[in-house]
Scaffold this motif. Structure first.
Motif, PDB file in Angstrom:
ATOM      1  N   LEU A  40       0.952  -1.568   0.270  1.00  0.00           N
ATOM      2  CA  LEU A  40       0.182   0.236  -0.414  1.00  0.00           C
ATOM      3  C   LEU A  40       0.732   1.613  -0.168  1.00  0.00           C
ATOM      4  N   VAL A  41       0.697   2.192  -1.059  1.00  0.00           N
ATOM      5  CA  VAL A  41       1.664   3.079  -1.186  1.00  0.00           C
ATOM      6  C   VAL A  41       0.506   4.565  -1.422  1.00  0.00           C
ATOM      7  N   PHE A  42       0.672   5.877  -0.717  1.00  0.00           N
ATOM      8  CA  PHE A  42      -0.413   6.976  -0.622  1.00  0.00           C
ATOM      9  C   PHE A  42       0.761   8.611  -0.544  1.00  0.00           C
ATOM     10  N   HIS A  43      -0.149   9.592  -1.291  1.00  0.00           N
ATOM     11  CA  HIS A  43       0.896  10.512  -1.726  1.00  0.00           C
ATOM     12  C   HIS A  43      -0.795  11.197  -1.129  1.00  0.00           C
ATOM     13  N   CYS A  44       0.160  11.935   0.044  1.00  0.00           N
ATOM     14  CA  CYS A  44      -1.884  13.086   0.400  1.00  0.00           C
ATOM     15  C   CYS A  44      -0.982  14.409  -0.245  1.00  0.00           C
ATOM     16  N   GLY A  45      -2.168  15.295  -1.277  1.00  0.00           N
ATOM     17  CA  GLY A  45      -1.599  16.600  -1.532  1.00  0.00           C
ATOM     18  C   GLY A  45      -2.087  16.366  -2.420  1.00  0.00           C
ATOM     19  N   ASN A  46      -1.469  17.835  -3.684  1.00  0.00           N
ATOM     20  CA  ASN A  46      -2.612  17.948  -5.157  1.00  0.00           C
ATOM     21  C   ASN A  46      -1.911  17.073  -6.043  1.00  0.00           C
ATOM     22  N   VAL A  47      -2.903  16.162  -6.334  1.00  0.00           N
ATOM     23  CA  VAL A  47      -3.001  15.836  -7.651  1.00  0.00           C
ATOM     24  C   VAL A  47      -1.771  15.525  -8.886  1.00  0.00           C
ATOM     25  N   ILE A  48      -1.927  16.540  -9.130  1.00  0.00           N
ATOM     26  CA  ILE A  48      -0.995  17.487 -10.048  1.00  0.00           C
ATOM     27  C   ILE A  48       0.662  17.668  -9.730  1.00  0.00           C
ATOM     28  N   GLU A  49       0.795  17.816  -8.204  1.00  0.00           N
ATOM     29  CA  GLU A  49       1.978  18.541  -7.905  1.00  0.00           C
ATOM     30  C   GLU A  49       2.590  16.614  -7.390  1.00  0.00           C
ATOM     31  N   GLN A  50       1.291  15.557  -7.117  1.00  0.00           N
ATOM     32  CA  GLN A  50       1.970  14.129  -6.247  1.00  0.00           C
ATOM     33  C   GLN A  50       2.037  13.582  -7.782  1.00  0.00           C
ATOM     34  N   CYS A  51       1.754  14.279  -8.852  1.00  0.00           N
ATOM     35  CA  CYS A  51       1.772  13.328 -10.009  1.00  0.00           C
ATOM     36  C   CYS A  51       3.284  13.438 -10.730  1.00  0.00           C
ATOM     37  N   GLN A  52       3.904  14.532 -10.701  1.00  0.00           N
ATOM     38  CA  GLN A  52       5.484  15.023 -11.058  1.00  0.00           C
ATOM     39  C   GLN A  52       5.702  14.126  -9.705  1.00  0.00           C
ATOM     40  N   LYS A  53       6.132  14.252  -9.051  1.00  0.00           N
ATOM     41  CA  LYS A  53       6.886  13.054  -7.872  1.00  0.00           C
ATOM     42  C   LYS A  53       6.756  11.611  -8.001  1.00  0.00           C
ATOM     43  N   LEU A  54       6.242  11.028  -9.079  1.00  0.00           N
ATOM     44  CA  LEU A  54       6.122   9.865  -9.659  1.00  0.00           C
ATOM     45  C   LEU A  54       6.407   9.509 -10.625  1.00  0.00           C
ATOM     46  N   LYS A  55       7.353  10.355 -11.164  1.00  0.00           N
ATOM     47  CA  LYS A  55       8.250  10.528 -12.472  1.00  0.00           C
ATOM     48  C   LYS A  55       8.754   9.876 -12.449  1.00  0.00           C
ATOM     49  N   GLY A  56       9.344   8.662 -13.626  1.00  0.00           N
ATOM     50  CA  GLY A  56       9.728   7.839 -13.765  1.00  0.00           C
ATOM     51  C   GLY A  56       8.957   5.900 -13.711  1.00  0.00           C
ATOM     52  N   LYS A  57       7.754   6.149 -13.053  1.00  0.00           N
ATOM     53  CA  LYS A  57       7.581   4.895 -12.256  1.00  0.00           C
ATOM     54  C   LYS A  57       6.393   5.125 -12.617  1.00  0.00           C
ATOM     55  N   LYS A  58       6.197   2.967 -13.947  1.00  0.00           N
ATOM     56  CA  LYS A  58       5.031   2.741 -14.742  1.00  0.00           C
ATOM     57  C   LYS A  58       3.637   2.580 -14.132  1.00  0.00           C
ATOM     58  N   PHE A  59       2.243   2.593 -14.746  1.00  0.00           N
ATOM     59  CA  PHE A  59       1.842   1.817 -13.993  1.00  0.00           C
ATOM     60  C   PHE A  59       0.553   1.711 -15.051  1.00  0.00           C
ATOM     61  N   ASP A  60      -0.163   0.064 -14.721  1.00  0.00           N
ATOM     62  CA  ASP A  60      -0.144  -0.512 -16.220  1.00  0.00           C
ATOM     63  C   ASP A  60      -1.733  -0.576 -15.696  1.00  0.00           C
ATOM     64  N   ILE A  61      -2.950   0.383 -14.423  1.00  0.00           N
ATOM     65  CA  ILE A  61      -3.605  -0.334 -14.441  1.00  0.00           C
ATOM     66  C   ILE A  61      -4.225   1.521 -13.446  1.00  0.00           C
ATOM     67  N   LEU A  62      -4.519   2.407 -14.370  1.00  0.00           N
ATOM     68  CA  LEU A  62      -5.568   3.828 -13.619  1.00  0.00           C
ATOM     69  C   LEU A  62      -6.888   3.994 -14.013  1.00  0.00           C
ATOM     70  N   ILE A  63      -7.056   4.559 -12.159  1.00  0.00           N
ATOM     71  CA  ILE A  63      -8.267   4.745 -11.414  1.00  0.00           C
ATOM     72  C   ILE A  63      -8.735   6.055 -11.610  1.00  0.00           C
ATOM     73  N   ALA A  64      -9.187   6.504 -12.084  1.00  0.00           N
ATOM     74  CA  ALA A  64      -9.354   8.288 -11.064  1.00  0.00           C
ATOM     75  C   ALA A  64     -10.968   8.529 -10.978  1.00  0.00           C
ATOM     76  N   ASP A  65     -10.813   9.263 -10.152  1.00  0.00           N
ATOM     77  CA  ASP A  65     -12.514   9.930  -9.659  1.00  0.00           C
ATOM     78  C   ASP A  65     -12.792  11.477  -9.678  1.00  0.00           C
ATOM     79  N   PRO A  66     -12.859  11.842 -10.603  1.00  0.00           N
ATOM     80  CA  PRO A  66     -12.295  13.970 -10.110  1.00  0.00           C
ATOM     81  C   PRO A  66     -13.158  13.828  -9.675  1.00  0.00           C
ATOM     82  N   PRO A  67     -12.989  15.188  -8.669  1.00  0.00           N
ATOM     83  CA  PRO A  67     -14.128  15.855  -8.891  1.00  0.00           C
ATOM     84  C   PRO A  67     -14.551  17.172 -10.010  1.00  0.00           C
ATOM     85  N   TRP A  68     -15.279  16.611 -10.475  1.00  0.00           N
ATOM     86  CA  TRP A  68     -15.968  17.592 -11.631  1.00  0.00           C
ATOM     87  C   TRP A  68     -16.445  18.137 -11.147  1.00  0.00           C
ATOM     88  N   TRP A  69     -16.632  19.826 -11.963  1.00  0.00           N
ATOM     89  CA  TRP A  69     -17.373  21.025 -11.702  1.00  0.00           C
ATOM     90  C   TRP A  69     -18.801  20.443 -11.705  1.00  0.00           C
TER      91      TRP A  69
END
Length: 205
Positions: free
Chosen positions: A2-31
């Motif tokens: 289990l790994v988690f990164h707490c904070g702004n999604v855009i900023e946290q994704c930038q910190k994950l640079k170099g990692k690769k994922f086989d599945i992406l799931i997103a539940d955005p806070p739509w306007w």
């Protein structure tokens, strides 16, 4: 793991640079006008919404493996549906596949509300699927049926449903705007531990 990164999604994704994922799931806070009204009444009842352009700007393209399955929960607003297919997926380098539906039932196995038209509340939500590279054949008509949680915006976990369609054993998953932790998943957002609170669990003796 289990790994988690707490904070702004855009900023946290930038910190994950170099990692690769086989599945992406997103539940955005739509306007959402309804959530906007709640925010005016009580800040504690709402969450920070994002415009479609901001969601599209999340730097996930470099985080997706060469064969990746992408699932995005979306409201029933046509503007958001179109944005996923025509703005967000292209910006992420994702090809649209199909749309699945989650039908929400009461404990009596009846829809939680009547089926409506236009902007009326519906007893279903949709998850829009896309891919990068090659994945196994995805059913073009699938419905997930369950009794919804009492927790606001608590979607059913998709990991076990999606995993059989990727070509990688022990696939790694990235969940954006996560509210709880899942196995082999990197959970990112402001609230990845929100529904891990001990008050939401029962002790088994």
């Amino acid at each position: 793991m289990l790994v988690f990164h707490c904070g702004n999604v855009i900023e946290q994704c930038q910190k994950l640079k170099g990692k690769k994922f086989d599945i992406l799931i997103a539940d955005p806070p739509w306007w959402n006008k309804y959530i906007r009204r709640l925010k005016c009444a009580n800040d504690k009842l709402s969450y920070s919404m994002m415009y479609n352009e901001d969601i599209a700007s999340i730097p996930v393209k470099e985080l997706l493996s060469e064969n990746c399955l992408v699932a995005v929960w979306c409201t029933n607003a046509q503007s958001n549906i179109d944005a996923v297919k025509n703005l967000i997926f292209p910006k992420w380098g994702v090809e649209y596949i199909t749309t699945w539906y989650w039908l929400k039932l009461t404990v009596d196995l009846k829809p939680v509300c009547a089926f409506g038209s236009g902007c009326k509340k519906q007893p279903f939500e949709r998850v829009i699927l896309g891919k990068v590279g090659n994945v196994k054949d995805i059913p073009h008509s699938k419905m997930i049926v369950s009794v919804p949680s009492a927790l606001h915006s608590h979607k059913p976990p998709l990991l076990d449903i999606l995993s059989p369609f990727v070509n990688t054993e022990n696939s790694q998953t990235l969940e954006l705007f996560a509210r709880y932790l899942l196995p082999n998943t990197t959970s990112v957002g402001f609230e990845p531990l929100k529904w891990q609170h001990i008050s939401l669990f029962e002790e088994i003796t």
